[in-house]
Design an enzyme around this catalytic site. Sequence first.
Site, PDB file in Angstrom:
ATOM      1  N   SER A  84     -24.343  28.649 -15.265  1.00  0.00           N
ATOM      2  CA  SER A  84     -23.524  28.103 -16.348  1.00  0.00           C
ATOM      3  C   SER A  84     -23.292  26.607 -16.209  1.00  0.00           C
ATOM      4  CB  SER A  84     -22.180  28.839 -16.403  1.00  0.00           C
ATOM      5  OG  SER A  84     -22.367  30.207 -16.663  1.00  0.00           O
ATOM      6  N   HIS A 116     -18.191  24.482 -15.118  1.00  0.00           N
ATOM      7  CA  HIS A 116     -18.613  24.205 -16.493  1.00  0.00           C
ATOM      8  C   HIS A 116     -18.309  22.758 -16.868  1.00  0.00           C
ATOM      9  CE1 HIS A 116     -18.125  28.770 -17.566  1.00  0.00           C
ATOM     10  NE2 HIS A 116     -19.055  28.540 -16.657  1.00  0.00           N
TER      11      HIS A 116
END
Length: 251
Positions: free
Chosen positions: A122, A179
């Site tokens: 991610s 992230h």
Amino acid sequence: MLLLGPSRFGSLPPVTRFLLVACFGFWLAGLFAPHFINGWFGLIPAMVMKGELWRLVTYVFPHGGIFHLIFNCFLIWTLGGMMEGGMGSVRYGRLLFWCALAAAFLTVAVTPSSRIPVIGASGAVFGMLGAFAALNPDAVVRLYFLFPMSARALVILLAVVELAMSLSGSNPGIAGTAHLGGLAAGWLIARPPGFLTRFAEAVRPDPKPPFDPQAELDRLLDKISSSGMESLTRRERETLERLSRERGGRA
């Protein structure tokens, strides 16, 4: 409007294919030996602080569940494949590497004593989204949303949501700091001219001008004319002799 759809696997560029195969392979192995895969390849900040630096990269490949894997692989396959085709495999691979590394460093910096493994691509995927938005800020996308928005607006929304989740701790199962680190790195690396570009230009020494034999010979002769032969350094005398021989004459 940008509509993302998967291409045939065989037509995907090499970095995209490698990531898809590696992520699927690690996920499959994790079904049979999750403690081994996550324990040895996951990003465990406390172990990184003890010198296990391979975790800063290998955490990208294991995934926690089928939906986690599908989400990341869908974006790698569609948007990533398109970006690699446009940027070239080397530049695209470097982009993902630095985004994944930035995501890992931020995670370790925020929670250096944590022993909970962080896994998944991610951070790199968010970096890819940040880079795409930096390069195409006004591109209209319809991705997991029922209404269109610009790539710039999508990245800003993602940043706000991830920051809020990280500060509130409302979803401890999602590594919001990873992230954010990947998203910021992708944006800064790709954004023209970008902070990183300006910083690199500021710290990079001025390139030396190309050597011009005639200009150097003229400079040495002018120095002799004004200050005499004894004013030349040893290196300048050697240069003068070499240039004179190359031109078949005497200074």
